[in-house]
Structure formats: C-alpha cells, structure tokens
Design a protein around this motif. Sequence first.
Motif, PDB file in Angstrom:
ATOM      1  N   ILE A  18       0.822  -1.213   0.000  1.00  0.00           N
ATOM      2  CA  ILE A  18       0.000   0.000   0.000  1.00  0.00           C
ATOM      3  C   ILE A  18       0.856   1.263   0.000  1.00  0.00           C
ATOM      4  N   ILE A  19       2.079   1.161   0.496  1.00  0.00           N
ATOM      5  CA  ILE A  19       2.935   2.337   0.663  1.00  0.00           C
ATOM      6  C   ILE A  19       3.392   2.841  -0.701  1.00  0.00           C
ATOM      7  N   PRO A  20       3.041   4.075  -1.090  1.00  0.00           N
ATOM      8  CA  PRO A  20       3.490   4.616  -2.380  1.00  0.00           C
ATOM      9  C   PRO A  20       5.015   4.726  -2.441  1.00  0.00           C
ATOM     10  N   THR A  21       5.573   4.402  -3.578  1.00  0.00           N
ATOM     11  CA  THR A  21       7.032   4.458  -3.749  1.00  0.00           C
ATOM     12  C   THR A  21       7.480   5.740  -4.445  1.00  0.00           C
ATOM     13  N   SER A  22       6.526   6.536  -4.931  1.00  0.00           N
ATOM     14  CA  SER A  22       6.867   7.801  -5.595  1.00  0.00           C
ATOM     15  C   SER A  22       5.728   8.792  -5.400  1.00  0.00           C
ATOM     16  N   HIS A  23       5.969  10.036  -5.762  1.00  0.00           N
ATOM     17  CA  HIS A  23       4.938  11.053  -5.666  1.00  0.00           C
ATOM     18  C   HIS A  23       5.193  12.144  -6.699  1.00  0.00           C
ATOM     19  N   THR A  24       4.155  12.896  -7.029  1.00  0.00           N
ATOM     20  CA  THR A  24       4.280  13.981  -8.007  1.00  0.00           C
ATOM     21  C   THR A  24       4.238  15.350  -7.342  1.00  0.00           C
ATOM     22  N   THR A  25       3.779  15.394  -6.093  1.00  0.00           N
ATOM     23  CA  THR A  25       3.665  16.654  -5.361  1.00  0.00           C
ATOM     24  C   THR A  25       4.088  16.437  -3.916  1.00  0.00           C
ATOM     25  N   SER A  26       4.810  17.395  -3.374  1.00  0.00           N
ATOM     26  CA  SER A  26       5.106  17.357  -1.938  1.00  0.00           C
ATOM     27  C   SER A  26       5.087  18.772  -1.390  1.00  0.00           C
ATOM     28  N   LYS A  41       6.651  23.923  -1.334  1.00  0.00           N
ATOM     29  CA  LYS A  41       6.092  22.973  -2.303  1.00  0.00           C
ATOM     30  C   LYS A  41       7.133  22.534  -3.333  1.00  0.00           C
ATOM     31  N   SER A  42       7.043  21.258  -3.718  1.00  0.00           N
ATOM     32  CA  SER A  42       7.860  20.717  -4.805  1.00  0.00           C
ATOM     33  C   SER A  42       6.948  19.936  -5.739  1.00  0.00           C
ATOM     34  N   GLY A  43       7.204  20.027  -7.045  1.00  0.00           N
ATOM     35  CA  GLY A  43       6.409  19.253  -7.992  1.00  0.00           C
ATOM     36  C   GLY A  43       5.182  19.988  -8.485  1.00  0.00           C
ATOM     37  N   GLU A  44       4.183  19.218  -8.884  1.00  0.00           N
ATOM     38  CA  GLU A  44       2.990  19.756  -9.536  1.00  0.00           C
ATOM     39  C   GLU A  44       1.995  20.332  -8.519  1.00  0.00           C
ATOM     40  N   ASP A  45       1.070  21.184  -9.029  1.00  0.00           N
ATOM     41  CA  ASP A  45      -0.082  21.581  -8.223  1.00  0.00           C
ATOM     42  C   ASP A  45      -0.973  20.360  -8.037  1.00  0.00           C
ATOM     43  N   ALA A  46      -1.753  20.358  -6.963  1.00  0.00           N
ATOM     44  CA  ALA A  46      -2.586  19.178  -6.699  1.00  0.00           C
ATOM     45  C   ALA A  46      -3.823  19.542  -5.886  1.00  0.00           C
ATOM     46  N   GLU A  47      -4.870  18.762  -6.072  1.00  0.00           N
ATOM     47  CA  GLU A  47      -6.085  18.891  -5.269  1.00  0.00           C
ATOM     48  C   GLU A  47      -6.496  17.509  -4.790  1.00  0.00           C
ATOM     49  N   LYS A 101       5.613  16.660   6.332  1.00  0.00           N
ATOM     50  CA  LYS A 101       5.693  16.600   4.870  1.00  0.00           C
ATOM     51  C   LYS A 101       4.519  15.790   4.335  1.00  0.00           C
ATOM     52  N   LEU A 102       3.804  16.364   3.365  1.00  0.00           N
ATOM     53  CA  LEU A 102       2.690  15.683   2.703  1.00  0.00           C
ATOM     54  C   LEU A 102       3.093  15.383   1.272  1.00  0.00           C
ATOM     55  N   GLU A 103       2.968  14.097   0.903  1.00  0.00           N
ATOM     56  CA  GLU A 103       3.291  13.657  -0.453  1.00  0.00           C
ATOM     57  C   GLU A 103       2.027  13.177  -1.152  1.00  0.00           C
ATOM     58  N   LEU A 104       1.808  13.641  -2.385  1.00  0.00           N
ATOM     59  CA  LEU A 104       0.609  13.302  -3.135  1.00  0.00           C
ATOM     60  C   LEU A 104       0.961  12.806  -4.528  1.00  0.00           C
ATOM     61  N   SER A 105       0.046  11.978  -5.082  1.00  0.00           N
ATOM     62  CA  SER A 105       0.225  11.466  -6.458  1.00  0.00           C
ATOM     63  C   SER A 105      -1.099  11.542  -7.205  1.00  0.00           C
ATOM     64  N   GLY A 106      -1.825  12.640  -7.043  1.00  0.00           N
ATOM     65  CA  GLY A 106      -3.117  12.793  -7.691  1.00  0.00           C
ATOM     66  C   GLY A 106      -4.252  12.716  -6.689  1.00  0.00           C
ATOM     67  N   SER A 107      -5.454  13.052  -7.157  1.00  0.00           N
ATOM     68  CA  SER A 107      -6.614  13.158  -6.268  1.00  0.00           C
ATOM     69  C   SER A 107      -7.180  11.811  -5.833  1.00  0.00           C
ATOM     70  N   LEU A 108      -6.806  10.729  -6.552  1.00  0.00           N
ATOM     71  CA  LEU A 108      -7.366   9.412  -6.223  1.00  0.00           C
ATOM     72  C   LEU A 108      -6.349   8.481  -5.562  1.00  0.00           C
ATOM     73  N   SER A 109      -5.132   8.971  -5.355  1.00  0.00           N
ATOM     74  CA  SER A 109      -4.103   8.165  -4.691  1.00  0.00           C
ATOM     75  C   SER A 109      -3.960   8.613  -3.237  1.00  0.00           C
ATOM     76  N   PRO A 110      -3.529   7.708  -2.361  1.00  0.00           N
ATOM     77  CA  PRO A 110      -3.443   8.061  -0.944  1.00  0.00           C
ATOM     78  C   PRO A 110      -2.438   9.181  -0.671  1.00  0.00           C
ATOM     79  N   GLY A 111      -2.724   9.951   0.378  1.00  0.00           N
ATOM     80  CA  GLY A 111      -1.797  10.975   0.835  1.00  0.00           C
ATOM     81  C   GLY A 111      -0.875  10.389   1.888  1.00  0.00           C
ATOM     82  N   VAL A 112       0.414  10.733   1.803  1.00  0.00           N
ATOM     83  CA  VAL A 112       1.412  10.210   2.727  1.00  0.00           C
ATOM     84  C   VAL A 112       1.913  11.359   3.607  1.00  0.00           C
ATOM     85  N   PHE A 113       1.760  11.184   4.920  1.00  0.00           N
ATOM     86  CA  PHE A 113       2.172  12.203   5.883  1.00  0.00           C
ATOM     87  C   PHE A 113       3.402  11.703   6.635  1.00  0.00           C
TER      88      PHE A 113
END
Length: 376
Positions: A255-263, A318-324, A345-357
């Motif tokens: 379940i743990i994401p290995t990458s992210h597009t926004t932090s 912020k690093s990476g893309e804008d996100a909602e 630190k909050l890491e995101l990979s889109g609106s439908l992927s889990p947020g990692v804190f």
Amino acid sequence: MKISLLQENLVKGVNLLNRVVANKAQLPVLSNILLLTDNGQLKLSATNLETGMNLWLGGKVEGEGKLTVPAKVFSEVVNSLPPETVVLEKEGEGLKISCERFRSKINGIAAEEFPALPSLRDGKTIKETFHLDREVIEKSLGQVAMAAATDESRPIFTGVKLELGKKKLRLAATDGYRLSIKIVKNLKGPKKQKSIVVPARALMELVRALAVSGTEAKEVVLAATEEERQLIMAYGDVEVVTRILEGEFPDFDKIIPTSHTTSIVLDAEELLQAVRAAAVFAKDSANIVRFKVSDQGLLISANAPQVGENEVELAGKKSGEDAEIAFNSRYLLEMLNVIGGKELKLELSGSLSPGVFKPKEDNGLIHIIMPVRIQA
C-alpha cells in the motif's frame, strides 16, 4: 485476610482496572474485581475475556485470602473515602471496608469462579520475554494504534501488528481507510524475528497504565504464553494481558506509495489548527475537507450548504505539480493529534491516490490516508 493501604493508591489501581471490566458481562463474576494476597502485597485483577489486567499494591498484609467484589460498587466506595489509610477485610464472601469513620460491606462472589489470568510472576506459562524502552513504546503505540479499526466484523483489523526483529520493532495498524507504520531501531529484540497482532485497545490500556504508574522502571516487558494465544505486557507493578489475534494481517507494504508527483512541507501545529477549523463545517458534509496545493502554499477548505464555508491558507515549501485532494477530517485530526514534530511533509500522487504524511523529525513514522472521491 486483612490489608491496610493508602486510599490514593487503592483509588489509582481500581480506576485503572475499571477500564477492562466487562460492561455487559455474560458471567456475573466478569463484572467483579479479584482481590487476593500475594507475597505481602494486595493483587487486584480484572478481565473482559479479551483484555485483562493484574496490578500489585503495597500495604500491610495480615493473613491470606481472596475474593471478588463488584467493580462498580467497589470503585464508587473507595473513591468516596477520605485520603487516609483504608482497611480491607474479608468476611465470608464479603469485603469489609473501613477508613476513619466510614464503614462499608460489599457482597462478593467466590474467587474460584474468576477466570485465571497468566502472569509473569507465576513463572509457569511464559515461553519467551523481550524488553522495550518505556518512553519509546509509549509514544510509538499512541502514534499507531489510533489507525486500527473499531468495527469487530473484521477482528484482524482491530489489532496492531508487531514485527519484532533483532534490532528493530515495526508497528502497523490499518482500518482499510488509513495506515500507520512506525519503525523503532536500536532495540534488543528476540533472537528470531517474530510477528504478532495484538488488539489495539489492549495496547492503549498499556499506554494509559504507563502514564499513571508511579514506578520508575525504564522498560516494558512483553511475554507470550507457551501456547502463544496470550501476550503479557508488564511495566512495574502493572500487567496487561490480552489475547493474540489470529488471521492474516493485510500486506501493508504493497500500500505504501514508492513515488509522488507533489510534496509540501507544512508547520504541523498550523495544519492541526486549520483542519480543526475546517472540521466545524465538514461535520455537516460527510467530514470532507479539501486540500489545494499550489506555489502559494496549501489552501484548506470545507463547506456545508446549510451551515456555511471555511477557508484557511497555509504557507509551505512545495515541490512538484499543483494538486487537489480531499480527506476525511476525522482521520486528519486523529493523525495530527499524535504524529508529533514541528514540521510535516505531505506527499501526493493525484486526487485518487493516498496521501502520505511524514513528520520531518521522525523518519521512522509514516501515516497514509485514503482520499475521499468528490465531484469537481
């Protein structure tokens, strides 16, 4: 059996035991507390058949004996007594209580009907013991256990998985909507790696016992019984006894994401205050709180048609893309209240992927929350 001890010590012990007394007991004796003499001390025990507790109190002990008394009545009586010496004396299957000018007698049930609870002190049923630092385990359990489920329909989800290695401990809990993982290093663990799943409620009773215990012990001792069906967690003069959950715990590593597009790195206290404010409005709208990450920082918003709306702007790196994305405000608040640290630190990979804190000061802790699907 006659025991003299301080009222404040008795109250502290009884109030702790009350938390594991069965509320709706199938057997009358499960609503009782067991009192018995044990090597010059008063031993008190209670259980709801899932979680039990033994504790020992010092005092003057004359003679031996044991009996059980209703926990509710016993607690109310001892809490009403003045802060002086209390004398407990067995009379038949009843307990006489005296303190200054106060006199009471409580009818009990024979101690033989009380379920047997294993103990480290009996030295008979223990297979293996291992020791954990008290401060580390107290903080770590608080950060992880709140992610466990409270719904008993899937018992394995109500537990916390303890993975014990030679030099580290990994704790994990999930209810299917969130996942909390904590890695503690530099420990002296068992010789062979061991994994068990323990009810989260029992672990939180241990945390409460650690908080109120007057002992100066620096370690918590964990011991599985020979059948490995029960776990004893001992600290000083308190033991929490619980059953070990059976079943297959989810493979949370997948379940743990290995990458992210926004932090984005945020002030943890400011984030907590902002989510609290948003939650006032979110509670009338399925607890939905929206996050919008941009170069300006993080915008947190919530609205309920019949109540109103709320927005809070937070500064962040912020690093990476804008996100909602949207989250359940209750999950956010429960995580933020225990995660600790000044920055998060909050890491995101889109609106439908889990947020990692991730707290910046603690690289051993990860908290993952599934998003809420919302219409644009």
